[in-house]
Design an enzyme around this catalytic site. Structure first.
Site, PDB file in Angstrom:
ATOM      1  N   ASP A  88      -4.013  16.064  16.990  1.00  0.00           N
ATOM      2  CA  ASP A  88      -2.808  15.546  17.629  1.00  0.00           C
ATOM      3  C   ASP A  88      -2.278  14.447  16.702  1.00  0.00           C
ATOM      4  OD1 ASP A  88      -0.915  14.654  19.623  1.00  0.00           O
ATOM      5  OD2 ASP A  88      -2.316  13.012  20.048  1.00  0.00           O
ATOM      6  N   ASP A 145       0.555  11.623  17.710  1.00  0.00           N
ATOM      7  CA  ASP A 145       0.855  10.339  18.364  1.00  0.00           C
ATOM      8  C   ASP A 145      -0.336   9.802  19.144  1.00  0.00           C
ATOM      9  OD1 ASP A 145       3.596  10.128  17.549  1.00  0.00           O
ATOM     10  OD2 ASP A 145       3.968  11.844  18.856  1.00  0.00           O
TER      11      ASP A 145
END
Ligand code: XBP
Ligand code: MG
Length: 230
Positions: free
Chosen positions: A10, A12
Site C-alpha cells: 500500500d 498512503d
C-alpha cells in the site's frame, strides 16, 4: 505455506505518512484556492479517512457538513475540479521530498530486491501522486523494480473492496498465496484479505486503534523486519 514471490505495498500511511503531511495539506490548499472556508485539521482528517479516495472523501464531507455547496451545480464537475487542484498541490508537496519514507521501508524494499522478490503496489490514491512520492524517495533503479502499480480509478470500487488487489494479482500473474500485502489501515487490510492475501499491518498514528483482526502480523514499524521471516 507457498513460497513467497512478491510483496504488494500500500502507499498512503504505509510507505510514508502521506495522509497527515501530504494529502491533508493539499486538500486545505485546494479549499483556499477555490474560495472555500473548509479546513481539515489533523483530527478531523483522521475521522474522514474512513472514506477512502480523495474524490469520495470530498463528496462525503460536502454532503455531511456543507450540503449548500452543491446547490444548483453539477456535483461531479465541482468535485473533479477541486480534486484536480488538490492533486496539483500534492504532487508538488510529495515531489519536493518533504515527506520521507517511514523507518525501515527503504531497507525492506532493497532487501526484498536482493532476495529476488517481485514488487508491486496497490493503492487508492491517484497515479501521479505515487509517481511524485516514489521519485522523491527512491532511486530510479529501485523504483523500476515495482513492476505493477495499481492506483486510483483503475478499478471502480476502492478499498475496502478487494478489486485493486485482484487487479494487481492478475497482472503479476501470481496466486494470492505467494504474495504478502503490506498495509497500514483497517480498510486496506479488508481489501487484502478479500483478495485472499496474507497481510502484514504497519500501524501509524492515524490507524493505531483500528481493528486488525485477520492480519498475519501487526507492527508499529517495518524497521528491523527480516525478509526471511516474511
Ligand atoms: C489512501 C486514500 C487516498 C488518499 C487520497 O487509502 O484513501 O484517498 O487519502 O488520494 P489507501 P486521492 O492507503 O488505503 O490506499 O486524493 O488521490 O484519491
Ligand atoms: Mg494506506
Amino acid at each position: 505455506m507457498e513460497t513467497l514471490k512478491a510483496l504488494i505495498f500500500d502507499v498512503d500511511g504505509t510507505l510514508a505518512d502521506t495522509e497527515r503531511d501530504g494529502h491533508r495539506c493539499a486538500f486545505n490548499l485546494a479549499f483556499g484556492e477555490h474560495g472555500l472556508e473548509w479546513h481539515w485539521d489533523e483530527q478531523t482528517y483522521g475521522r474522514l479517512l474512513s472514506v477512502t479516495g480523495g474524490k469520495e472523501r470530498l463528496r462525503h464531507y460536502a454532503e455531511q457538513y456543507d450540503p449548500a455547496f452543491f446547490a444548483g451545480r453539477d456535483a461531479d464537475v465541482l468535485i473533479r475540479a477541486l480534486h484536480a487542484t488538490k492533486t496539483r498541490h500534492y504532487v508538488r508537496l510529495a515531489g519536493s521530498g518533504r515527506i520521507p519514507l517511514r523507518p525501515g521501508v527503504g531497507c525492506l524494499i532493497e532487501t526484498a530486491i536482493a532476495r529476488g522478490l517481485r514488487l508491486a503496489m496497490a493503492t487508492t490514491t491517484t497515479p501521479e501522486n505515487v509517481e511524485a512520492l516514489l521519485s522523491a524517495t527512491l532511486p530510479e533503479p529501485v523504483r523500476r523494480r515495482f513492476e505493477v502499480i495499481g492506483a486510483g480509478d483503475v478499478v471502480a470500487a476502492k478499498k475496502p473492496a478487494s478489486d485493486i488487489y485482484a487487479w494487481v494479482l492478475e497482472r503479476l500473474d501470481l496466486p494470492p498465496e505467494s504474495c504478502l500485502a503490506i498495509e497500514d489501515s483497517h480498510n486496506g487490510l479488508q481489501a487484502a484479505l478479500g483478495a485472499g492475501l496474507r497481510c502484514l499491518v504497519t500501524r501509524n498514528d492515524y490507524t493505531r486503534n483500528e481493528d486488525f483482526s485477520g492480519a498475519w502480523r501487526v507492527v508499529d514499524t517495518l524497521e528491523g523486519l527480516a525478509v526471511d521471516d516474511l
